[in-house]
Design a protein around this motif. Structure first.
Motif, PDB file in Angstrom:
ATOM      1  N   VAL A 173       0.860  -1.179   0.000  1.00 13.30           N
ATOM      2  CA  VAL A 173       0.000   0.000   0.000  1.00 13.30           C
ATOM      3  C   VAL A 173       0.898   1.231   0.000  1.00 13.30           C
ATOM      4  O   VAL A 173       1.721   1.409   0.895  1.00 13.30           O
ATOM      5  CB  VAL A 173      -0.930   0.004   1.234  1.00 13.30           C
ATOM      6  CG1 VAL A 173      -1.782   1.273   1.228  1.00 13.30           C
ATOM      7  CG2 VAL A 173      -1.822  -1.236   1.243  1.00 13.30           C
ATOM      8  N   VAL A 219      -7.077   1.656  -0.737  1.00 13.78           N
ATOM      9  CA  VAL A 219      -7.154   1.198   0.650  1.00 13.78           C
ATOM     10  C   VAL A 219      -7.567   2.416   1.461  1.00 13.78           C
ATOM     11  O   VAL A 219      -6.763   3.318   1.704  1.00 13.78           O
ATOM     12  CB  VAL A 219      -5.814   0.629   1.136  1.00 13.78           C
ATOM     13  CG1 VAL A 219      -5.925   0.148   2.576  1.00 13.78           C
ATOM     14  CG2 VAL A 219      -5.362  -0.509   0.215  1.00 13.78           C
ATOM     15  N   TYR A 224      -2.973   3.474  -1.937  1.00 10.59           N
ATOM     16  CA  TYR A 224      -3.336   2.691  -3.112  1.00 10.59           C
ATOM     17  C   TYR A 224      -2.435   1.468  -3.211  1.00 10.59           C
ATOM     18  O   TYR A 224      -1.288   1.487  -2.778  1.00 10.59           O
ATOM     19  CB  TYR A 224      -3.202   3.537  -4.386  1.00 10.59           C
ATOM     20  CG  TYR A 224      -4.014   4.803  -4.347  1.00 10.59           C
ATOM     21  CD1 TYR A 224      -5.347   4.818  -4.750  1.00 10.59           C
ATOM     22  CD2 TYR A 224      -3.449   5.996  -3.888  1.00 10.59           C
ATOM     23  CE1 TYR A 224      -6.100   5.971  -4.707  1.00 10.59           C
ATOM     24  CE2 TYR A 224      -4.203   7.168  -3.845  1.00 10.59           C
ATOM     25  CZ  TYR A 224      -5.529   7.143  -4.249  1.00 10.59           C
ATOM     26  OH  TYR A 224      -6.271   8.295  -4.191  1.00 10.59           O
ATOM     27  N   ARG A 225      -2.978   0.417  -3.826  1.00 11.21           N
ATOM     28  CA  ARG A 225      -2.255  -0.846  -3.900  1.00 11.21           C
ATOM     29  C   ARG A 225      -2.421  -1.448  -5.287  1.00 11.21           C
ATOM     30  O   ARG A 225      -3.526  -1.490  -5.831  1.00 11.21           O
ATOM     31  CB  ARG A 225      -2.786  -1.817  -2.849  1.00 11.21           C
ATOM     32  CG  ARG A 225      -2.208  -3.236  -2.903  1.00 11.21           C
ATOM     33  CD  ARG A 225      -2.828  -4.077  -1.794  1.00 11.21           C
ATOM     34  NE  ARG A 225      -2.346  -5.452  -1.820  1.00 11.21           N
ATOM     35  CZ  ARG A 225      -2.963  -6.448  -2.458  1.00 11.21           C
ATOM     36  NH1 ARG A 225      -4.073  -6.203  -3.130  1.00 11.21           N
ATOM     37  NH2 ARG A 225      -2.470  -7.666  -2.432  1.00 11.21           N
TER      38      ARG A 225
END
Length: 239
Positions: A173, A219, A224-225
């Motif tokens: 993440v 997330v 962000y992932r």
């Protein structure tokens, strides 16, 4: 030795001191125009490496200029204005600007920030490998070409570097602050809206190219992932 990158500065007569210093400095070659119509002509005539666009530009509406430039080119664009307006910042970033700067910044920060925002105009920085591949995504660091699940992606330099940051950290993440440091080369705590809108544009382009949602997860409250290839997210091109 490679030539200095060429910047197109589009602003009213009587440049703001920061823009005047940028135009006179040794790091870039510059072309200065004072109307929206001349921006479009200069793009064809000079093929600049980056654009600094003032929202106070006379003639053709600067928002129309921004839209047309982004439609025809992926060059880095920094939008500048005298005062900070949240609505204008959001509009500029969503329309494809790489950043939004204002004269309200301390004077000594203007030039360093402009240089940081437009550093991609200096050419592709050396990387650890010419290609980044994971079985789903291929990124060519030399040509800035991106292919996802066999579909070419038409990305701006910021969008390419953003996708590269995700691809280099699969499963992790990445917070907005980390992406600001990695992709935009600005300190943590800067305006994170540029990350939000860049991710939004990147997702839209991936969805249009592949016909499936982009493999970039939000997330909530963290960042962000990008799932590893073969991970839980649905792969573009698969039903």
């Amino acid at each position: 030795m490679p030539s200095r990158p060429l910047l197109l500065i589009a602003a009213p007569d009587g440049l703001h001191p920061a823009l005047a210093r940028l135009a006179a400095g040794p790091q870039y070659r510059t072309v200065v125009v004072h109307s929206g119509e001349k921006v479009l002509r200069a793009l064809y005539e000079y093929r600049p490496d980056g654009l600094v666009l003032s929202l106070r530009l006379p003639g053709l509406d600067p928002w129309e200029v921004l839209s047309r430039v982004r439609d025809m080119s992926d060059l880095p664009i920094a939008v500048v204005d005298l005062t900070y307006r949240v609505a204008d910042a959001a509009r500029a970033l969503e329309a494809g600007a790489d950043d939004y700067l204002t004269a309200e910044l301390p004077d000594r920060l203007h030039l360093p920030l402009l240089r940081a925002r437009l550093r991609r105009a200096a050419g592709t920085p050396p990387g650890p490998a010419p290609l980044v591949e994971d079985g789903l995504l291929t990124l060519d660091l030399g040509t800035h070409e991106a292919v996802l699940a066999g579909h070419p992606l038409d990305l701006t330099p910021i969008e390419f570097d953003l996708l590269l940051a995700f691809a280099r950290h699969p499963g992790q993440v990445l917070s907005a602050d980390r992406l600001l440091r990695t992709v935009w080369d600005v300190p943590a705590g800067s305006d994170a809206s540029r990350v939000k809108y860049a991710v939004l544009r990147l997702r839209r382009k991936i969805a249009r190219a592949t016909g499936a949602p982009a493999p970039i997860e939000t997330v909530r409250g963290v960042g962000y992932r990008y799932p590893p290839a073969g991970g839980s997210a649905r792969r573009p091109g698969q039903d």
